[in-house]
Design a protein around this motif. Structure first.
Motif, PDB file in Angstrom:
ATOM      1  N   PRO A   8     -13.658  -1.667  -9.100  1.00 13.40           N
ATOM      2  CA  PRO A   8     -12.372  -1.342  -8.486  1.00 13.40           C
ATOM      3  C   PRO A   8     -11.513  -0.534  -9.456  1.00 13.40           C
ATOM      4  CG  PRO A   8     -12.442  -3.649  -9.125  1.00 13.40           C
ATOM      5  CD  PRO A   8     -13.778  -3.085  -9.442  1.00 13.40           C
ATOM      6  N   ARG A  21       0.851  -1.181   0.000  1.00 14.02           N
ATOM      7  CA  ARG A  21       0.000   0.000   0.000  1.00 14.02           C
ATOM      8  C   ARG A  21       0.890   1.235   0.000  1.00 14.02           C
ATOM      9  NH1 ARG A  21      -4.501   1.537   4.551  1.00 14.02           N
ATOM     10  NH2 ARG A  21      -4.955   3.607   3.723  1.00 14.02           N
ATOM     11  N   ASP A  76      -6.666   2.040  -0.520  1.00 12.01           N
ATOM     12  CA  ASP A  76      -7.263   2.386   0.783  1.00 12.01           C
ATOM     13  C   ASP A  76      -8.759   2.023   0.854  1.00 12.01           C
ATOM     14  OD1 ASP A  76      -8.413   4.202  -0.852  1.00 12.01           O
ATOM     15  OD2 ASP A  76      -7.510   5.981   0.056  1.00 12.01           O
ATOM     16  N   GLN A  77      -9.253   1.371  -0.199  1.00  9.67           N
ATOM     17  CA  GLN A  77     -10.648   0.903  -0.239  1.00  9.67           C
ATOM     18  C   GLN A  77     -11.672   2.035  -0.109  1.00  9.67           C
ATOM     19  OE1 GLN A  77     -11.169  -2.354  -0.965  1.00  9.67           O
ATOM     20  NE2 GLN A  77      -8.943  -2.452  -1.043  1.00  9.67           N
ATOM     21  N   SER A  78     -11.239   3.250  -0.295  1.00 11.24           N
ATOM     22  CA  SER A  78     -12.205   4.359  -0.234  1.00 11.24           C
ATOM     23  C   SER A  78     -13.102   4.304  -1.467  1.00 11.24           C
ATOM     24  CB  SER A  78     -11.477   5.697  -0.178  1.00 11.24           C
ATOM     25  OG  SER A  78     -10.742   5.874  -1.370  1.00 11.24           O
ATOM     26  N   LYS A  79     -14.313   4.828  -1.307  1.00  8.34           N
ATOM     27  CA  LYS A  79     -15.294   4.724  -2.387  1.00  8.34           C
ATOM     28  C   LYS A  79     -15.700   6.106  -2.898  1.00  8.34           C
ATOM     29  CE  LYS A  79     -17.143   0.404  -0.665  1.00  8.34           C
ATOM     30  NZ  LYS A  79     -18.191  -0.240   0.102  1.00  8.34           N
ATOM     31  N   VAL A  99     -14.011   1.873  -6.244  1.00  5.88           N
ATOM     32  CA  VAL A  99     -13.346   1.484  -5.000  1.00  5.88           C
ATOM     33  C   VAL A  99     -11.838   1.569  -5.218  1.00  5.88           C
ATOM     34  CG1 VAL A  99     -13.097  -0.330  -3.282  1.00  5.88           C
ATOM     35  CG2 VAL A  99     -15.257  -0.053  -4.492  1.00  5.88           C
ATOM     36  N   SER A 121      -8.150   0.770  -4.902  1.00  4.77           N
ATOM     37  CA  SER A 121      -7.561  -0.546  -4.643  1.00  4.77           C
ATOM     38  C   SER A 121      -6.675  -0.544  -3.399  1.00  4.77           C
ATOM     39  CB  SER A 121      -6.739  -0.978  -5.853  1.00  4.77           C
ATOM     40  OG  SER A 121      -5.676  -0.064  -6.036  1.00  4.77           O
TER      41      SER A 121
END
Lengths: 291, 577
Positions: free
Chosen positions: B38, A156, A229-232, A225, A227
């Protein structure tokens, strides 16, 4: 296998040429700013007591009646560092950005080792991790490629500036840096690059992108989404939004390119869907490589 | 009809379908849940979001190709159903069908001179005031063509004036609508139904390509009536057991009482009850001793505006009627005695017997004596008459001039009131004529049917026995033995004290001090003597007044474009998913 043998052979014709000379660590094929003992004449220097009498040019003394000693160029290796982004965002695309980037990394390493330069490959995401010890013999390429094949893009992204700091601590000797990344670090990226420039590293920035990033295949309401920090982000994509996206992306790339040029660095954009060979040739043409 | 500058709509009510757009748009936004995708990073997208709000209504709308296609399809479909017309494409000849109710209740005189006369006048007016093609139909038990499509509107108007009401009952609302639906194949632009049946439940979308106008004749009111009776003597033969069908045409409960009136005129109360809702109620009366008499219904006058249909007469049937058959020994007519045991059949030869039967059935023409009796003659449609089997009618009836009955001119044919007249057509014959002649003060029915019951092509036809029975019942309606009759039935000679009317309708009882009796109103639907007020035409019906031709109207094209758009949307959707 990242490469086949035939391709390796074609890489032998390429070499890394730098804008200036860097001091090396070992004897190599590159001219060093240090004077040394190679056969290539560099300059004359007025004799001072204590200089080696073996290098006095007696012919010149006969003509000028003054003592000069001959200085010769030193030939050292080049410190080639390859920084490979292994953050999760590199795992996108088909082929993935990471596969594309590590092929480039392997090729650069191979070219460097062919010319007895010292090549080191680092992966960076959450921190800086050397993928392999520095190699300076041709045979080291197999070990490096083995390491490259085992590496995957699962990290990350964190502070790029910290990555660079860590890199500079390990590399006190300036050299050539190939930075293979998708440049998704925000403002941190520029701070890190500034530090590289400050330490006189000759940086080649290889911006790896997928075609989908340039022209997203999105329409209608989507939830994007991140990849890493998975924030949307929810939005409805239409032609206007896509146009704006392309505009923003172009602005971002232009800003990066301008910054790099201003700092004496080189920018090269590499799309994952382009032929790898041509990408490499373009890269070396752009970065001062020569066949 | 809604008129714009160049385009007008025949069914502007259908434009309300545009309201569908609201739910469609709302549903679209409700159903379009975002798909999760994604991406390497949201960084660029966040900048995009900060510059423009892609989630705004307009942005979402702009993106929705499917929605746009749906909206377009709906708009086109609604426009098509609204039937746009314009002077530049309206050029053909329009068509109109007039349907006249010839059921018994049309003879009611609650409006002067009678419902039927008023309807007749209106039908003639509709013919004369129209310049396109007109067809005339009568509706009784079923829908019968009187005059098919013709441009000669004056001729149709004359045919209207020749029609007479029968004693048939108008079928129920559902059946009437089914019969009307049968006319769709004729593609009429307008249908006018002139009737006294007020309870036709016509949906707005019924026959949308045709302007249907229902005009009713009669006064509004309320009524209670005895519309049916099932009577039988018990085993002793002295007491009568009665089950009555009582119709209440009121929307509130009505209290009634039922009494028996003997021949001496005295009333004895049988039962009191409440009819709780509008419709037909079945009422079982306690058995009582009587051979003949009248069952009388009593209801509050404000709930029972028609008193004529409140009485039901019953009587011991008495003797069987006799029927003479003039036919060869192997004729199918001679099988009738086995099928109809309530009638006494006698075969008649060339000479007519001195003891006259009540009616005569015969093949071919009949002897002159037969004219004194109700008769039915079956005349072969094609070929010559067979000597010895066909008896000469020594008269000059116009029909007898024709051996080929297909060549008989229309003027010789009179629309009949024969029950089951369509049966004649169902056995591939035709009803040549039916008439009532008055002889020595008696009204006598004659029926001529162009059909040979012995012809091989009709042997085994299921409808032949039914047809024969119906004809006999028609001919013997004065004498057919029945236990009960509604008051006013021609069989009620004792009550009537003289020749009873043979046609259905409302009649004043001779010597009855102005009392009116209903005659032959045998079906519950015909007891609706007091229909509701005139109907308000719907937009569909109003469209009928546009006086237009539809052949070149663009609505079909518009509808087709709408369908093509829907298909295109489906194709895009399938490709995308």
């Amino acid at each position: 296998m990242l490469f086949d043998i035939k391709f390796f052979k074609s890489l032998k014709l390429l070499s890394i040429i730098t804008k200036r000379h860097f001091r090396g660590e070992k004897i190599g094929h590159r001219r060093s700013p240090n004077r040394g003992a190679s056969a290539e004449f560099a300059e004359y220097k007025e004799y001072l007591p204590g200089d080696d009498l073996r290098f006095i040019d007696w012919n010149l003394y006969a003509r000028l009646d003054r003592l000069y000693i001959k200085k010769f160029h030193n030939e050292e290796d080049l410190n080639v560092s390859i920084l490979l982004d292994t953050s999760q965002s590199m795992s996108f695309g088909n082929p993935t950005k990471f596969d594309h980037a590590r092929k480039i990394a392997a090729a650069i390493a191979y070219i460097a080792l062919q010319h007895r330069d010292t090549a080191r490959i680092y992966s960076f995401a959450q921190g800086l991790n050397p993928i392999s010890e520095g190699g300076f013999r041709r045979g080291h390429i197999h070990r490096m490629m083995g390491f490259l094949e085992k590496t995957s893009a699962v990290g990350r992204s964190q502070s790029f500036e910290e990555v660079v700091s860590h890199f500079l601590l390990k590399n006190t000797r300036a050299g050539v840096v190939f930075l293979l990344t998708d440049a998704l670090f925000g403002e941190d990226l520029f701070a890190g690059l500034k530090r590289l420039a400050h330490r006189k590293f000759e940086t080649n920035f290889v911006h790896v992108l997928t075609p989908e990033e340039l022209n997203p295949d999105l329409a209608g309401p989507v939830e994007l989404v991140d990849s890493e920090d998975q924030s949307k982000v929810s939005l409805t994509v239409n032609k206007t939004v896509l146009t704006l996206y392309e505009e923003v992306l172009r602005e971002t790339v232009d800003e990066l390119r301008t910054f790099l040029i201003r700092k004496g660095m080189r920018y090269h954009q590499s799309l994952t869907n382009t032929q790898f060979e041509s990408t490499l040739l373009k890269l070396f043409e752009c970065s001062g490589g020569a066949a | 009809m809604l008129r714009g500058r160049g385009v007008s709509f025949l069914n502007p009510g259908f434009l309300a379908g545009l309201l569908l757009l609201g739910p469609v748009i709302a549903l679209y936004f409700l159903k379009t849940r975002p798909r999760t995708r994604p991406v390497p990073s949201n960084a660029i997208w966040r900048i995009v979001l900060s510059r423009v709000n892609p989630n705004s209504f307009l942005q979402r709308f702009h993106n929705s190709l499917f929605l746009l296609l749906q909206i377009l399809s709906i708009v086109l479909a609604v426009l098509a159903t609204a039937r746009p017309i314009g002077s530049f494409w309206s050029s053909g000849q329009s068509s109109r069908i007039i349907i006249l109710d010839v059921s018994a209740s049309m003879q009611a005189v609650d409006v002067k001179p009678s419902r039927f006369s008023m309807a007749q006048k209106r039908a003639a007016e509709l013919c004369r005031n129209f310049s396109g093609r007109v067809a005339l139909y009568s509706i009784g038990h079923s829908l019968m063509p009187v005059v098919r499509y013709t441009d000669a509107t004056e001729g149709v108007a004359n045919a209207v004036m020749k029609l007479i009401p029968g004693h048939q009952a108008t079928p129920g609302s559902d059946r009437v609508l089914r019969l009307l639906r049968d006319l769709e194949g004729l593609s009429p632009d307008e249908i006018f139904l002139l009737t006294d049946t007020p309870d036709l439940q016509i949906r707005r979308d019924f026959m949308p390509q045709t302007a249907l106008t229902v005009e009713t004749f009669g006064r509004e009111g309320a009524n209670v009536a005895i519309v049916g009776a099932d009577l039988a003597f018990d085993e002793s033969g002295k007491n009568v057991e009665v089950t009555l069908s009582v119709l209440s045409d009121n929307f509130v409960p009505v209290e009634i009482s039922l009494s028996f009136q003997g021949e001496d005129g005295r009333l004895s109360r049988l039962q009191s009850l409440t009819l709780p809702y509008q419709g037909v109620h079945s009422v079982d009366l306690p058995a009582f001793a009587a051979k003949r008499g009248t069952i009388v219904l009593d209801a509050p006058p404000e709930r029972n505006l028609s008193l004529a249909d409140d009485r039901w007469y019953f009587s011991d049937p008495g003797l069987k009627p006799s029927v003479g058959i003039m036919a060869p020994s192997d004729s199918a007519l001679l099988r009738l005695p086995k099928a109809l045991p309530l009638i006494s059949f006698t075969r008649i030869g060339a000479a007519f017997p001195a003891d006259l039967p009540d009616a005569v059935l015969g093949l071919g023409s009949l002897p002159i004596e037969a004219r004194k009796l109700p008769t039915c003659a079956f005349l072969p449609g094609q070929g010559s008459l067979q000597p010895g089997e066909i008896l000469p009618w020594e008269a000059d009836h116009p029909l007898l001039k024709f051996a080929n009955w297909d060549a008989v001119p229309v003027k010789c044919m009179k629309p009949g009131t024969l029950p089951g007249t369509p049966l004649v057509e169902s056995v591939e014959g035709s009803l040549l004529s039916e008439e009532v002649v008055t002889l020595d003060g008696r009204q006598i029915s004659h029926v001529w049917v162009a059909m040979d019951p012995d012809h091989p092509s009709v042997q085994g036809n299921f409808f032949i026995p039914i047809l024969l029975f119906n004809i006999l019942e028609h001919l013997l309606r004065d004498k057919f033995p029945r236990l009960s009759y509604p008051v006013g039935n021609p069989g009620l000679a004792a009550l009537w004290k003289g020749p009873a009317p043979t046609a259905a309708g409302l009649f004043e009882i001779p010597g009855g001090k102005g009392n009116i009796a209903a005659v032959n109103l045998e079906a519950p639907s015909e007891a609706h003597l007091t229909p509701a007020s005139s109907r308000t035409p719907t937009s569909t019906q109003l469209a009928g007044h546009a006086g237009r031709a539809q052949e070149n109207s663009p609505w079909k094209g518009v509808l087709s474009v709408g369908m093509v758009l829907l298909l295109a949307e489906w194709f895009l959707f399938m490709r995308r998913n």
